[in-house]
Enzyme design. Structure first.
Site, PDB file in Angstrom:
ATOM      1  N   GLY A   1      -6.278   1.917   8.153  1.00 23.31           N
ATOM      2  CA  GLY A   1      -6.117   2.812   9.289  1.00 23.31           C
ATOM      3  C   GLY A   1      -6.326   2.106  10.618  1.00 23.31           C
TER       4      GLY A   1
ATOM      5  CG  MET B   1      -0.401  11.454   2.536  1.00 22.93           C
ATOM      6  SD  MET B   1       0.000  11.468   4.301  1.00 22.93           S
ATOM      7  CE  MET B   1      -0.770   9.919   4.811  1.00 22.93           C
TER       8      MET B   1
ATOM      9  CG  MET C   1      -9.989   6.257   4.121  1.00 21.70           C
ATOM     10  SD  MET C   1      -8.375   5.439   3.944  1.00 21.70           S
ATOM     11  CE  MET C   1      -7.543   5.920   5.479  1.00 21.70           C
TER      12      MET C   1
ATOM     13  CG  HIS D   1      -1.923   1.034   1.299  1.00 24.34           C
ATOM     14  ND1 HIS D   1      -3.104   0.973   0.577  1.00 24.34           N
ATOM     15  CD2 HIS D   1      -1.965   2.200   2.001  1.00 24.34           C
ATOM     16  CE1 HIS D   1      -3.830   2.053   0.843  1.00 24.34           C
ATOM     17  NE2 HIS D   1      -3.155   2.818   1.696  1.00 24.34           N
TER      18      HIS D   1
ATOM     19  N   GLY E   1       0.120  -0.314   8.496  1.00 25.12           N
ATOM     20  CA  GLY E   1       1.409   0.356   8.453  1.00 25.12           C
ATOM     21  C   GLY E   1       2.199   0.115   9.718  1.00 25.12           C
TER      22      GLY E   1
ATOM     23  CG  MET F   1      -4.926   9.989   1.361  1.00 23.95           C
ATOM     24  SD  MET F   1      -4.048   9.339   2.795  1.00 23.95           S
ATOM     25  CE  MET F   1      -2.758   8.426   1.951  1.00 23.95           C
TER      26      MET F   1
ATOM     27  N   GLY G   1      -4.317  11.095   6.660  1.00 24.56           N
ATOM     28  CA  GLY G   1      -3.271  12.095   6.891  1.00 24.56           C
ATOM     29  C   GLY G   1      -2.058  11.563   7.616  1.00 24.56           C
ATOM     30  CG  PHE G   2      -0.865  12.407  10.461  1.00 19.12           C
ATOM     31  CD1 PHE G   2       0.423  12.913  10.347  1.00 19.12           C
ATOM     32  CD2 PHE G   2      -1.940  13.278  10.324  1.00 19.12           C
ATOM     33  CE1 PHE G   2       0.634  14.265  10.116  1.00 19.12           C
ATOM     34  CE2 PHE G   2      -1.734  14.636  10.099  1.00 19.12           C
ATOM     35  CZ  PHE G   2      -0.438  15.126   9.992  1.00 19.12           C
ATOM     36  N   GLY G   3      -0.196   7.992   9.788  1.00 20.27           N
ATOM     37  CA  GLY G   3      -0.212   6.629  10.291  1.00 20.27           C
ATOM     38  C   GLY G   3      -0.304   6.662  11.815  1.00 20.27           C
ATOM     39  N   GLY G   4      -0.526   5.498  12.383  1.00 22.44           N
ATOM     40  CA  GLY G   4      -0.463   5.371  13.836  1.00 22.44           C
ATOM     41  C   GLY G   4      -1.683   5.859  14.596  1.00 22.44           C
TER      42      GLY G   4
HETATM   43  C1  DX5 Z   1      -3.568   7.113   6.537  1.00 19.01           C
HETATM   44  C2  DX5 Z   1      -3.011   6.231   5.437  1.00 19.01           C
HETATM   45  C3  DX5 Z   1      -2.836   4.836   5.885  1.00 19.01           C
HETATM   46  C4  DX5 Z   1      -1.746   4.676   6.932  1.00 19.01           C
HETATM   47  C5  DX5 Z   1      -2.105   3.528   7.825  1.00 19.01           C
HETATM   48  O1  DX5 Z   1      -3.832   8.378   6.071  1.00 19.01           O
HETATM   49  O2  DX5 Z   1      -3.897   6.205   4.332  1.00 19.01           O
HETATM   50  O3  DX5 Z   1      -2.604   3.945   4.812  1.00 19.01           O
HETATM   51  O4  DX5 Z   1      -0.493   4.426   6.369  1.00 19.01           O
HETATM   52  O5  DX5 Z   1      -1.230   3.520   8.897  1.00 19.01           O
HETATM   53  P1  DX5 Z   1      -1.539   2.700  10.232  1.00 19.01           P
HETATM   54  O6  DX5 Z   1      -1.684   1.268   9.845  1.00 19.01           O
HETATM   55  O7  DX5 Z   1      -0.336   2.977  11.067  1.00 19.01           O
HETATM   56  O8  DX5 Z   1      -2.807   3.270  10.805  1.00 19.01           O
HETATM   57 ZN    ZN Z   2      -3.691   4.546   2.793  1.00 21.53          ZN
END
Ligand code: DX5
Ligand code: ZN
Length: 221
Positions: free
Chosen positions: A172, A34, A133, A30, A193, A65, A138-141
């Site tokens: 997510g 962004m 989603m 994946h 992620g 995104m 916007g962010f991982g974690g």
């Molecule tokens: C979020 C991204 C996700 C992100 C997931 O905006 O689209 O793909 O990388 O990260 P995790 O698995 O850490 O929530």
């Molecule tokens: Zn994603």
């Protein structure tokens, strides 16, 4: 059940090696693009997709995104994207989906947790992938929003009623626990992620997510 590790959580200084460390437990990769506009964060663009393409045979699942995906479709396809997913929130969905297909890529559409399922419903017959989603992009974690599982169940139901064949992907906050919940609701592809690349053994981490998800779907069958 497919596992799609999100490279957003990988070490960009040793991307090829980090990806390879997931081994056969990565069914897809994946790739989160962004633009610092649709979302506040900036991640990567088509040059990174081209480098990934040279480094791996894996399916590159590109999640855009960005506010203006139309300006990026050609370059992502030329760089070797296998699938391209755009947000319904940016509009012009009809044209964007048509162009992704014309470029020879699998067609994906996604929606934010706050966007109602009705927004994607008219396009389902044209999709290879419906990405749901489970965090605000916007962010991982971030933490998994379990309320989006209602959308998964709705997608499963409509797909069966209409005889459609798109895959349902979720993105997510996925780990073994939330991946199991998503699998029980009917998800086909789990994006993860932090729960993969943020772990000392990414292959074992991906396997544990897969095992938990498979057990949950078997229990529901
Ligand atoms: C979020 C991204 C996700 C992100 C997931 O905006 O689209 O793909 O990388 O990260 P995790 O698995 O850490 O929530
Ligand atoms: Zn994603």
């Amino acid at each position: 059940m497919k596992i799609a590790p999100s490279i957003l959580a990988a070490d960009f200084a040793r991307l090829a090696a980090h990806i390879a460390s997931v081994g056969p437990e990565a069914d897809l990769l994946h790739v989160d693009a962004m633009d610092g506009h649709y979302v506040p964060n900036i991640s990567l663009g088509s040059p990174v997709v081209a480098s990934l393409r040279a480094a791996t045979e894996k399916y590159l699942d590109c999640h855009l995104m960005v506010s203006n995906p139309g300006s990026l479709l050609e370059s992502f396809a030329a760089a070797g994207a296998n699938g391209i997913t755009v947000h319904v929130e940016v509009g012009d969905t009809d044209a964007l989906l048509g162009r992704i297909g014309d470029l020879g890529c699998d067609v994906g559409l996604t929606l934010e947790p706050a966007t109602p399922f009705d927004a994607v419903e008219p396009y389902l017959a044209r999709l290879q992938t419906l990405l749901i989603m489970s965090v605000k992009t916007g962010f991982g974690g971030q933490s998994f929003i379990s309320g989006v599982l209602d959308k998964v169940r709705m997608a499963v139901k409509i797909r069966a009623e209409r005889g459609l064949s798109f895959e349902i992907e979720i993105d997510g906050g996925i780990n073994a626990e939330t991946g199991a919940l998503a699998a029980a609701a009917g998800v086909d592809i789990l994006v993860a992620g932090t729960a993969v690349f943020g772990q000392p053994d990414p292959q074992a981490a991906a396997r544990s997510i897969r095992d938990a998800a498979m057990a949950a779907s078997a229990a529901c069958a």
